[in-house]
Motif scaffolding. Sequence first.
Motif, PDB file in Angstrom:
ATOM      1  N   UNK A 205     -17.683 -76.393  27.442  1.00  0.00           N
ATOM      2  CA  UNK A 205     -16.341 -76.439  28.038  1.00  0.00           C
ATOM      3  C   UNK A 205     -16.307 -77.404  29.222  1.00  0.00           C
ATOM      4  N   UNK A 206     -17.456 -77.566  29.895  1.00  0.00           N
ATOM      5  CA  UNK A 206     -17.507 -78.423  31.076  1.00  0.00           C
ATOM      6  C   UNK A 206     -17.593 -79.916  30.723  1.00  0.00           C
ATOM      7  N   UNK A 207     -17.865 -80.209  29.442  1.00  0.00           N
ATOM      8  CA  UNK A 207     -18.027 -81.616  29.030  1.00  0.00           C
ATOM      9  C   UNK A 207     -16.699 -82.340  28.905  1.00  0.00           C
ATOM     10  N   UNK A 208     -15.626 -81.577  28.659  1.00  0.00           N
ATOM     11  CA  UNK A 208     -14.341 -82.214  28.392  1.00  0.00           C
ATOM     12  C   UNK A 208     -14.441 -83.055  27.137  1.00  0.00           C
ATOM     13  N   UNK A 209     -14.051 -84.309  27.219  1.00  0.00           N
ATOM     14  CA  UNK A 209     -14.139 -85.209  26.064  1.00  0.00           C
ATOM     15  C   UNK A 209     -15.466 -85.950  26.022  1.00  0.00           C
ATOM     16  N   UNK A 210     -16.313 -85.731  27.010  1.00  0.00           N
ATOM     17  CA  UNK A 210     -17.610 -86.412  27.032  1.00  0.00           C
ATOM     18  C   UNK A 210     -18.548 -85.797  25.992  1.00  0.00           C
ATOM     19  N   UNK A 211     -19.614 -86.522  25.679  1.00  0.00           N
ATOM     20  CA  UNK A 211     -20.561 -86.016  24.679  1.00  0.00           C
ATOM     21  C   UNK A 211     -21.719 -85.262  25.323  1.00  0.00           C
ATOM     22  N   UNK A 212     -21.803 -85.329  26.644  1.00  0.00           N
ATOM     23  CA  UNK A 212     -22.931 -84.712  27.338  1.00  0.00           C
ATOM     24  C   UNK A 212     -22.560 -84.512  28.807  1.00  0.00           C
ATOM     25  N   UNK A 213     -23.180 -83.515  29.430  1.00  0.00           N
ATOM     26  CA  UNK A 213     -23.087 -83.371  30.877  1.00  0.00           C
ATOM     27  C   UNK A 213     -21.828 -82.687  31.374  1.00  0.00           C
ATOM     28  N   UNK A 214     -21.469 -83.014  32.620  1.00  0.00           N
ATOM     29  CA  UNK A 214     -20.371 -82.333  33.307  1.00  0.00           C
ATOM     30  C   UNK A 214     -19.256 -83.324  33.598  1.00  0.00           C
ATOM     31  N   UNK A 215     -18.063 -83.029  33.077  1.00  0.00           N
ATOM     32  CA  UNK A 215     -16.903 -83.867  33.336  1.00  0.00           C
ATOM     33  C   UNK A 215     -16.149 -83.274  34.526  1.00  0.00           C
ATOM     34  N   UNK A 216     -16.150 -84.029  35.610  1.00  0.00           N
ATOM     35  CA  UNK A 216     -15.612 -83.522  36.887  1.00  0.00           C
ATOM     36  C   UNK A 216     -14.143 -83.086  36.763  1.00  0.00           C
ATOM     37  N   UNK A 217     -13.341 -83.902  36.095  1.00  0.00           N
ATOM     38  CA  UNK A 217     -11.906 -83.591  35.979  1.00  0.00           C
ATOM     39  C   UNK A 217     -11.715 -82.286  35.210  1.00  0.00           C
ATOM     40  N   UNK A 218     -12.506 -82.106  34.146  1.00  0.00           N
ATOM     41  CA  UNK A 218     -12.423 -80.876  33.343  1.00  0.00           C
ATOM     42  C   UNK A 218     -12.817 -79.662  34.171  1.00  0.00           C
ATOM     43  N   UNK A 219     -13.901 -79.799  34.942  1.00  0.00           N
ATOM     44  CA  UNK A 219     -14.363 -78.694  35.788  1.00  0.00           C
ATOM     45  C   UNK A 219     -13.286 -78.328  36.811  1.00  0.00           C
ATOM     46  N   UNK A 220     -12.679 -79.329  37.410  1.00  0.00           N
ATOM     47  CA  UNK A 220     -11.630 -79.075  38.410  1.00  0.00           C
ATOM     48  C   UNK A 220     -10.435 -78.354  37.789  1.00  0.00           C
TER      49      UNK A 220
END
Length: 239
Positions: free
Chosen positions: A18-33
């Motif tokens: 859920x924290x990846x957003x549209x990324x394939x790996x890691x933490x997407x800051x905008x999604x986390x916010x």
Amino acid sequence: MSQSPIYKRILLKLSGEALMGEDSYGINRITVERIVAEIKEVAELGIQVAVVIGGGNIFRGVAPAAAGMDRATADYMGMLATVMNAMALQDAMRQQGLVSRVQSALTIQQVAEPYIRPKAIQYLEEGKVVIFGAGTGNPFFTTDTAAALRGMEMNADIVLKATKVDGVYTDDPKKNPDAVRYSALTFDEAISKNLKVMDATALALCRDQNMNIRVFSIFKAGALKRVVLGEDEGTLVHC
């Protein structure tokens, strides 16, 4: 339509993905916010919020990256990934003015408190969000099982499983346009039909302890608030 919450204390299960957003790996800051903004909205209603976070966006014990690895070692690595996610979540909460505490089932004193049940309950009663990292602290158990376990230990009213889909469907809604959302299901139905609500251990634990689960989409704006206000959002899994 009720505008007062139907729950006093919830356990929110967030997947690492859920924290990846549209990324394939890691933490997407905008999604986390955005996820934190949803949690804050609910906390401001006076609901006590505990969170169990997964680690699949960084590493998971059953992923291809762990192939050939000792399973217990891979699972411990996955637990460390959840602690990284918990720290990212805590930082985003701090920036939005939400007071939170991270408790880890593995002892990592420099970055997180150890899991102590009475302390966690005290934090919740004080209005702080408690983020549980490192799963159950044991290999071979998923973070879904950790969510079921912590939900019971915290005396939560319900376990809310945040996913990418807005509930449990008769089939994969992305592949089958005729798939229908269940508004409610029993645990036995979920287990016998092999509906991917949670893994079987977590489902059996919730069923045996009479802990209801609601599955909803964290990517649907306002869905978490709708759930706690008792509106028809997602799927309720009950005894």
